[in-house]
Design an enzyme around this catalytic site. Structure first.
Site, mmCIF file in Angstrom:
data_model
loop_
_atom_site.group_PDB
_atom_site.id
_atom_site.type_symbol
_atom_site.label_atom_id
_atom_site.label_comp_id
_atom_site.label_asym_id
_atom_site.label_seq_id
_atom_site.Cartn_x
_atom_site.Cartn_y
_atom_site.Cartn_z
ATOM 1 N N PRO A 15 0.797 -1.233 0.000
ATOM 2 C CA PRO A 15 0.000 0.000 0.000
ATOM 3 C C PRO A 15 0.831 1.286 0.000
ATOM 4 O O PRO A 15 1.882 1.353 0.636
ATOM 5 C CB PRO A 15 -0.816 -0.104 1.296
ATOM 6 C CG PRO A 15 -0.068 -1.062 2.154
ATOM 7 C CD PRO A 15 0.575 -2.034 1.207
ATOM 8 N N ASN A 16 0.315 2.247 -0.713
ATOM 9 C CA ASN A 16 0.872 3.605 -0.837
ATOM 10 C C ASN A 16 2.133 3.685 -1.698
ATOM 11 O O ASN A 16 2.606 4.788 -1.991
ATOM 12 C CB ASN A 16 1.144 4.239 0.550
ATOM 13 C CG ASN A 16 -0.124 4.367 1.363
ATOM 14 O OD1 ASN A 16 -1.109 4.932 0.887
ATOM 15 N ND2 ASN A 16 -0.147 3.821 2.570
ATOM 16 N N ARG A 23 5.269 10.800 -2.616
ATOM 17 C CA ARG A 23 5.072 10.520 -1.196
ATOM 18 C C ARG A 23 6.399 10.645 -0.435
ATOM 19 O O ARG A 23 7.336 9.885 -0.693
ATOM 20 C CB ARG A 23 4.564 9.070 -1.098
ATOM 21 C CG ARG A 23 4.492 8.525 0.274
ATOM 22 C CD ARG A 23 4.324 7.019 0.246
ATOM 23 N NE ARG A 23 4.184 6.558 1.601
ATOM 24 C CZ ARG A 23 4.424 5.330 2.004
ATOM 25 N NH1 ARG A 23 4.796 4.416 1.142
ATOM 26 N NH2 ARG A 23 4.279 5.009 3.258
ATOM 27 N N TYR A 28 11.493 8.238 0.746
ATOM 28 C CA TYR A 28 11.334 7.147 -0.223
ATOM 29 C C TYR A 28 11.963 7.430 -1.586
ATOM 30 O O TYR A 28 11.934 6.562 -2.456
ATOM 31 C CB TYR A 28 9.838 6.822 -0.382
ATOM 32 C CG TYR A 28 9.217 6.343 0.914
ATOM 33 C CD1 TYR A 28 9.655 5.165 1.513
ATOM 34 C CD2 TYR A 28 8.207 7.070 1.548
ATOM 35 C CE1 TYR A 28 9.111 4.727 2.715
ATOM 36 C CE2 TYR A 28 7.649 6.636 2.741
ATOM 37 C CZ TYR A 28 8.105 5.468 3.316
ATOM 38 O OH TYR A 28 7.567 5.016 4.499
ATOM 39 N N ASN A 79 7.707 -5.843 -1.123
ATOM 40 C CA ASN A 79 7.738 -4.752 -0.162
ATOM 41 C C ASN A 79 6.317 -4.644 0.377
ATOM 42 O O ASN A 79 5.451 -4.049 -0.270
ATOM 43 C CB ASN A 79 8.166 -3.441 -0.834
ATOM 44 C CG ASN A 79 8.244 -2.301 0.178
ATOM 45 O OD1 ASN A 79 7.758 -2.412 1.306
ATOM 46 N ND2 ASN A 79 8.855 -1.198 -0.226
ATOM 47 N N ALA A 82 3.248 -0.788 4.698
ATOM 48 C CA ALA A 82 2.719 -0.707 6.072
ATOM 49 C C ALA A 82 2.251 -2.065 6.598
ATOM 50 O O ALA A 82 2.303 -2.321 7.810
ATOM 51 C CB ALA A 82 1.578 0.295 6.116
ATOM 52 N N GLU A 103 12.236 -9.821 1.223
ATOM 53 C CA GLU A 103 11.480 -8.644 1.663
ATOM 54 C C GLU A 103 12.360 -7.414 1.470
ATOM 55 O O GLU A 103 13.513 -7.406 1.904
ATOM 56 C CB GLU A 103 11.113 -8.821 3.141
ATOM 57 C CG GLU A 103 10.393 -7.629 3.745
ATOM 58 C CD GLU A 103 9.974 -7.892 5.195
ATOM 59 O OE1 GLU A 103 9.509 -9.015 5.516
ATOM 60 O OE2 GLU A 103 10.126 -6.965 6.010
ATOM 61 N N HIS A 105 12.648 -3.085 1.729
ATOM 62 C CA HIS A 105 12.144 -1.775 2.159
ATOM 63 C C HIS A 105 13.059 -0.707 1.595
ATOM 64 O O HIS A 105 14.286 -0.831 1.669
ATOM 65 C CB HIS A 105 12.091 -1.677 3.684
ATOM 66 C CG HIS A 105 11.183 -2.700 4.273
ATOM 67 N ND1 HIS A 105 9.816 -2.597 4.207
ATOM 68 C CD2 HIS A 105 11.457 -3.884 4.876
ATOM 69 C CE1 HIS A 105 9.285 -3.676 4.751
ATOM 70 N NE2 HIS A 105 10.249 -4.475 5.157
ATOM 71 N N ARG A 112 13.822 4.141 11.943
ATOM 72 C CA ARG A 112 12.620 4.974 11.953
ATOM 73 C C ARG A 112 11.791 4.760 13.236
ATOM 74 O O ARG A 112 12.334 4.301 14.231
ATOM 75 C CB ARG A 112 11.827 4.716 10.660
ATOM 76 C CG ARG A 112 12.669 5.053 9.420
ATOM 77 C CD ARG A 112 11.897 4.894 8.142
ATOM 78 N NE ARG A 112 10.749 5.791 8.114
ATOM 79 C CZ ARG A 112 9.703 5.632 7.282
ATOM 80 N NH1 ARG A 112 9.692 4.623 6.427
ATOM 81 N NH2 ARG A 112 8.699 6.476 7.308
#
Ligand code: DQA
Length: 152
Positions: A15-16, A23, A28, A79, A82, A103, A105, A112
């Site tokens: 998502p996003n 964004r 990012y 990825n 969230a 995975e 990111h 973070r």
């Protein structure tokens, strides 16, 4: 399916991530998802693997795509965005796969907020790349192909 045949790889964006480029670019990066996907496809061509990409903002659609991938591909890069931090459903779906999964990111989730330090999905994947921006996807493709070559 054996890791010795790495012919098809699926790259899933959660998502996003469709908003990449717009964004929080300081976190990012400034590359759009379309530009990143184009680079991923090109890298796949150079490696001699057929790479498909998929993005969804919906948890159930992501679970469905992972289930479909179980029959269709030899390796997965994901990825979960969230959902990394919340989704038992994605973890369970990943756990069912019998091929390598990486995975990725874009940001370093461990630098973070505290809630990003825990990955629900990490225990169900082969390895994790975090904090290397879009190059993380390219390194993940490379790693999947190398794993297959090492195993053959
Ligand atoms: C992310 C990190 C997650 O914490 C966040 O929710 C994202 C993107 C990353 O690529 O850095 O959406 O997965």
């Amino acid at each position: 399916m054996s890791v010795t045949t790495m012919k098809r790889i699926l790259v899933i964006h959660g998502p996003n991530l469709n908003r990449l480029g717009h964004r929080e670019p300081e976190i990012y990066g400034r590359h759009t998802l379309a530009a990143i996907d184009a680079e991923i496809i090109q890298a796949g061509e150079a490696l001699g693997v057929d790479v498909q990409t998929f993005q969804s903002n919906h948890e159930g659609e992501l679970v469905g795509r992972i289930q479909q991938a179980a029959e269709e591909v030899d390796g997965l890069v994901i990825n979960p965005a969230a959902y990394t931090h919340t989704s038992v459903a994605l973890r369970d779906a990943l756990q069912m796969l019998d091929f390598p999964v990486i995975e990725v990111h874009l940001s370093n989730i461990y630098q973070r907020e505290d809630f990003r330090h825990h990955s629900m999905t990490a225990a169900a994947v082969t390895g994790q790349i975090t904090g290397l921006g879009k190059d993380g996807y390219l390194l993940a493709l490379d790693a999947l192909v190398r794993m297959a070559a090492d195993a053959s």
